[in-house]
Design a protein around this motif. Structure first.
Motif, PDB file in Angstrom:
ATOM      1  N   MET A   1       0.850  -1.191   0.000  1.00 33.21           N
ATOM      2  CA  MET A   1       0.000   0.000   0.000  1.00 33.21           C
ATOM      3  C   MET A   1       0.890   1.247   0.000  1.00 33.21           C
ATOM      4  O   MET A   1       1.855   1.327   0.749  1.00 33.21           O
ATOM      5  CB  MET A   1      -0.901   0.009   1.240  1.00 33.21           C
ATOM      6  CG  MET A   1      -1.845   1.213   1.302  1.00 33.21           C
ATOM      7  SD  MET A   1      -2.895   1.193   2.792  1.00 33.21           S
ATOM      8  CE  MET A   1      -3.885  -0.270   2.431  1.00 33.21           C
ATOM      9  N   SER A   2       0.564   2.208  -0.853  1.00 33.97           N
ATOM     10  CA  SER A   2       1.368   3.414  -0.930  1.00 33.97           C
ATOM     11  C   SER A   2       1.138   4.270   0.310  1.00 33.97           C
ATOM     12  O   SER A   2       0.073   4.255   0.919  1.00 33.97           O
ATOM     13  CB  SER A   2       1.013   4.225  -2.184  1.00 33.97           C
ATOM     14  OG  SER A   2      -0.338   4.621  -2.154  1.00 33.97           O
ATOM     15  N   GLU A   3       2.158   5.039   0.683  1.00 39.75           N
ATOM     16  CA  GLU A   3       2.091   5.874   1.867  1.00 39.75           C
ATOM     17  C   GLU A   3       1.151   7.052   1.617  1.00 39.75           C
ATOM     18  O   GLU A   3       1.201   7.705   0.582  1.00 39.75           O
ATOM     19  CB  GLU A   3       3.487   6.398   2.207  1.00 39.75           C
ATOM     20  CG  GLU A   3       3.546   7.216   3.473  1.00 39.75           C
ATOM     21  CD  GLU A   3       4.956   7.687   3.756  1.00 39.75           C
ATOM     22  OE1 GLU A   3       5.296   7.839   4.931  1.00 39.75           O
ATOM     23  OE2 GLU A   3       5.713   7.907   2.795  1.00 39.75           O
ATOM     24  N   VAL A   4       0.267   7.322   2.561  1.00 35.76           N
ATOM     25  CA  VAL A   4      -0.654   8.442   2.459  1.00 35.76           C
ATOM     26  C   VAL A   4      -0.012   9.655   3.123  1.00 35.76           C
ATOM     27  O   VAL A   4       0.436   9.578   4.266  1.00 35.76           O
ATOM     28  CB  VAL A   4      -2.003   8.117   3.135  1.00 35.76           C
ATOM     29  CG1 VAL A   4      -2.926   9.330   3.091  1.00 35.76           C
ATOM     30  CG2 VAL A   4      -2.655   6.933   2.455  1.00 35.76           C
ATOM     31  N   LYS A   5       0.013  10.766   2.415  1.00 36.81           N
ATOM     32  CA  LYS A   5       0.641  11.970   2.943  1.00 36.81           C
ATOM     33  C   LYS A   5      -0.383  13.065   3.162  1.00 36.81           C
ATOM     34  O   LYS A   5      -1.296  13.251   2.354  1.00 36.81           O
ATOM     35  CB  LYS A   5       1.707  12.486   1.965  1.00 36.81           C
ATOM     36  CG  LYS A   5       2.928  11.598   1.846  1.00 36.81           C
ATOM     37  CD  LYS A   5       4.020  12.313   1.069  1.00 36.81           C
ATOM     38  CE  LYS A   5       5.300  11.491   1.035  1.00 36.81           C
ATOM     39  NZ  LYS A   5       6.421  12.220   0.408  1.00 36.81           N
ATOM     40  N   ASP A   6      -0.218  13.790   4.266  1.00 38.79           N
ATOM     41  CA  ASP A   6      -0.920  15.048   4.419  1.00 38.79           C
ATOM     42  C   ASP A   6      -0.279  16.048   3.458  1.00 38.79           C
ATOM     43  O   ASP A   6       0.883  15.902   3.074  1.00 38.79           O
ATOM     44  CB  ASP A   6      -0.801  15.570   5.850  1.00 38.79           C
ATOM     45  CG  ASP A   6      -1.537  14.688   6.845  1.00 38.79           C
ATOM     46  OD1 ASP A   6      -2.563  14.106   6.462  1.00 38.79           O
ATOM     47  OD2 ASP A   6      -1.081  14.583   7.996  1.00 38.79           O
ATOM     48  N   THR A   7      -1.027  17.069   3.095  1.00 40.77           N
ATOM     49  CA  THR A   7      -0.515  18.067   2.164  1.00 40.77           C
ATOM     50  C   THR A   7      -0.808  19.458   2.691  1.00 40.77           C
ATOM     51  O   THR A   7      -1.907  19.734   3.169  1.00 40.77           O
ATOM     52  CB  THR A   7      -1.163  17.911   0.770  1.00 40.77           C
ATOM     53  OG1 THR A   7      -1.017  16.559   0.336  1.00 40.77           O
ATOM     54  CG2 THR A   7      -0.493  18.817  -0.242  1.00 40.77           C
ATOM     55  N   VAL A   8       0.187  20.340   2.618  1.00 43.34           N
ATOM     56  CA  VAL A   8      -0.008  21.734   3.010  1.00 43.34           C
ATOM     57  C   VAL A   8       0.549  22.641   1.916  1.00 43.34           C
ATOM     58  O   VAL A   8       1.439  22.249   1.151  1.00 43.34           O
ATOM     59  CB  VAL A   8       0.678  22.065   4.355  1.00 43.34           C
ATOM     60  CG1 VAL A   8       0.145  21.184   5.470  1.00 43.34           C
ATOM     61  CG2 VAL A   8       2.193  21.942   4.256  1.00 43.34           C
ATOM     62  N   ASP A   9       0.003  23.839   1.839  1.00 44.28           N
ATOM     63  CA  ASP A   9       0.555  24.869   0.966  1.00 44.28           C
ATOM     64  C   ASP A   9       1.397  25.811   1.811  1.00 44.28           C
ATOM     65  O   ASP A   9       0.926  26.315   2.851  1.00 44.28           O
ATOM     66  CB  ASP A   9      -0.556  25.669   0.282  1.00 44.28           C
ATOM     67  CG  ASP A   9      -1.289  24.865  -0.788  1.00 44.28           C
ATOM     68  OD1 ASP A   9      -0.887  23.706  -1.040  1.00 44.28           O
ATOM     69  OD2 ASP A   9      -2.251  25.400  -1.362  1.00 44.28           O
ATOM     70  N   PHE A  10       2.629  26.057   1.381  1.00 47.46           N
ATOM     71  CA  PHE A  10       3.539  26.954   2.099  1.00 47.46           C
ATOM     72  C   PHE A  10       3.892  28.101   1.157  1.00 47.46           C
ATOM     73  O   PHE A  10       4.482  27.899   0.104  1.00 47.46           O
ATOM     74  CB  PHE A  10       4.808  26.215   2.528  1.00 47.46           C
ATOM     75  CG  PHE A  10       5.720  27.019   3.412  1.00 47.46           C
ATOM     76  CD1 PHE A  10       5.759  26.790   4.775  1.00 47.46           C
ATOM     77  CD2 PHE A  10       6.550  28.009   2.886  1.00 47.46           C
ATOM     78  CE1 PHE A  10       6.595  27.531   5.602  1.00 47.46           C
ATOM     79  CE2 PHE A  10       7.379  28.755   3.698  1.00 47.46           C
ATOM     80  CZ  PHE A  10       7.407  28.526   5.061  1.00 47.46           C
ATOM     81  N   TYR A  11       3.547  29.314   1.573  1.00 48.04           N
ATOM     82  CA  TYR A  11       3.781  30.505   0.743  1.00 48.04           C
ATOM     83  C   TYR A  11       5.055  31.204   1.195  1.00 48.04           C
ATOM     84  O   TYR A  11       5.274  31.409   2.393  1.00 48.04           O
ATOM     85  CB  TYR A  11       2.585  31.454   0.866  1.00 48.04           C
ATOM     86  CG  TYR A  11       1.338  30.927   0.189  1.00 48.04           C
ATOM     87  CD1 TYR A  11       1.021  31.307  -1.112  1.00 48.04           C
ATOM     88  CD2 TYR A  11       0.504  30.037   0.847  1.00 48.04           C
ATOM     89  CE1 TYR A  11      -0.117  30.815  -1.742  1.00 48.04           C
ATOM     90  CE2 TYR A  11      -0.645  29.541   0.223  1.00 48.04           C
ATOM     91  CZ  TYR A  11      -0.944  29.932  -1.068  1.00 48.04           C
ATOM     92  OH  TYR A  11      -2.073  29.432  -1.683  1.00 48.04           O
ATOM     93  N   TRP A  12       5.867  31.605   0.209  1.00 46.47           N
ATOM     94  CA  TRP A  12       7.172  32.155   0.531  1.00 46.47           C
ATOM     95  C   TRP A  12       7.575  33.303  -0.386  1.00 46.47           C
ATOM     96  O   TRP A  12       7.126  33.406  -1.519  1.00 46.47           O
ATOM     97  CB  TRP A  12       8.245  31.064   0.447  1.00 46.47           C
ATOM     98  CG  TRP A  12       8.377  30.433  -0.922  1.00 46.47           C
ATOM     99  CD1 TRP A  12       7.585  29.445  -1.441  1.00 46.47           C
ATOM    100  CD2 TRP A  12       9.332  30.756  -1.934  1.00 46.47           C
ATOM    101  NE1 TRP A  12       7.995  29.119  -2.713  1.00 46.47           N
ATOM    102  CE2 TRP A  12       9.071  29.915  -3.045  1.00 46.47           C
ATOM    103  CE3 TRP A  12      10.386  31.664  -2.018  1.00 46.47           C
ATOM    104  CZ2 TRP A  12       9.826  29.958  -4.224  1.00 46.47           C
ATOM    105  CZ3 TRP A  12      11.145  31.704  -3.187  1.00 46.47           C
ATOM    106  CH2 TRP A  12      10.862  30.850  -4.270  1.00 46.47           C
ATOM    107  N   ASP A  13       8.411  34.156   0.163  1.00 42.72           N
ATOM    108  CA  ASP A  13       9.194  35.132  -0.595  1.00 42.72           C
ATOM    109  C   ASP A  13      10.607  34.988  -0.060  1.00 42.72           C
ATOM    110  O   ASP A  13      10.831  35.093   1.157  1.00 42.72           O
ATOM    111  CB  ASP A  13       8.658  36.548  -0.375  1.00 42.72           C
ATOM    112  CG  ASP A  13       9.363  37.601  -1.242  1.00 42.72           C
ATOM    113  OD1 ASP A  13      10.593  37.484  -1.435  1.00 42.72           O
ATOM    114  OD2 ASP A  13       8.690  38.541  -1.702  1.00 42.72           O
ATOM    115  N   VAL A  14      11.556  34.755  -0.933  1.00 35.46           N
ATOM    116  CA  VAL A  14      12.894  34.365  -0.502  1.00 35.46           C
ATOM    117  C   VAL A  14      13.587  35.432   0.330  1.00 35.46           C
ATOM    118  O   VAL A  14      14.478  35.123   1.132  1.00 35.46           O
ATOM    119  CB  VAL A  14      13.763  33.977  -1.722  1.00 35.46           C
ATOM    120  CG1 VAL A  14      14.087  35.194  -2.574  1.00 35.46           C
ATOM    121  CG2 VAL A  14      15.041  33.269  -1.284  1.00 35.46           C
TER     122      VAL A  14
END
Length: 213
Positions: A1-14
């Protein structure tokens, strides 16, 4: 079974040192918790348009926008992983080497270190095409977190969940403490009526080790 991942959006300015610190913490947490991070664009120049800022911030924010345009061009061809690699390279240049990340030579060097074509640096001057991409990311972020925000900015559930500015850390916790901090932020962020934690900063940005890129 493939690993289930949580997902988040991370917003950046370098160019934001606080965002850089938080991004390294996010990478640490992601590796421990099998979280997939979508690296999204958020221009400090754009969000602060029309505000009376010191000249040094205006110069820095302009550099950041140029770098984000190049990152947008990288995402078009190399996807999210390409953006992750370029942010790491540019962040190391900016915050550890104190380089000008809006300068063409720095952008080309960062691209080359990631194995990307250096001609992508030309995107820095193409506001017609790439600013629309950055604006779209920012619109999504503001929908979730409001307009009185900057970076770091995180949106849970792959962009579908609640969003919040922060956390602002110096230095960032690592290892088990990093995950404890993450759990606390997620718990607070999911409370509908929660808006803010804050206390006065008594230290400047404290970076971890320079990433190898």
């Amino acid at each position: 079974m493939s690993e289930v991942k949580d997902t988040v959006d991370f917003y950046w300015d370098v160019v934001c040192p606080w965002c850089w610190i938080t991004s390294r913490w996010m990478e640490d947490v992601a590796s421990q918790r099998s979280i997939e991070v979508n690296w999204k664009f958020f221009s400090l120049k754009k969000i602060n348009e029309g505000r009376d800022l010191p000249e040094r911030f205006k110069i820095s924010h302009a550099q950041g926008l140029r770098a984000l345009r190049v990152a947008a061009a990288v995402r078009e061809t190399y996807g999210n992983e390409g953006v992750r690699k370029l942010y790491a390279a540019l962040g190391a240049c900016k915050h550890h080497d104190e380089a000008d990340v809006g300068e063409t030579g720095t952008l080309k060097a960062a691209l080359q270190s990631c194995g990307f074509p250096t001609d992508l640096a030309a995107a820095a001057d193409d506001e017609t095409k790439w600013d629309a991409v950055i604006d779209a990311d920012m619109d999504a972020a503001k929908t979730k977190a409001g307009t009185d925000v900057g970076v770091p900015l995180i949106v849970l559930d792959g962009g579908e969940g609640p969003g919040f500015f922060g956390p602002v850390l110096s230095p960032a916790p690592t290892g088990e403490e990093a995950v404890t901090m993450w759990d606390a932020m997620v718990a607070a962020g999911r409370v509908t009526g929660f808006f803010e934690f804050k206390r006065s900063r008594d230290v400047g940005p404290i970076f971890g080790e320079r990433p190898q890129v």
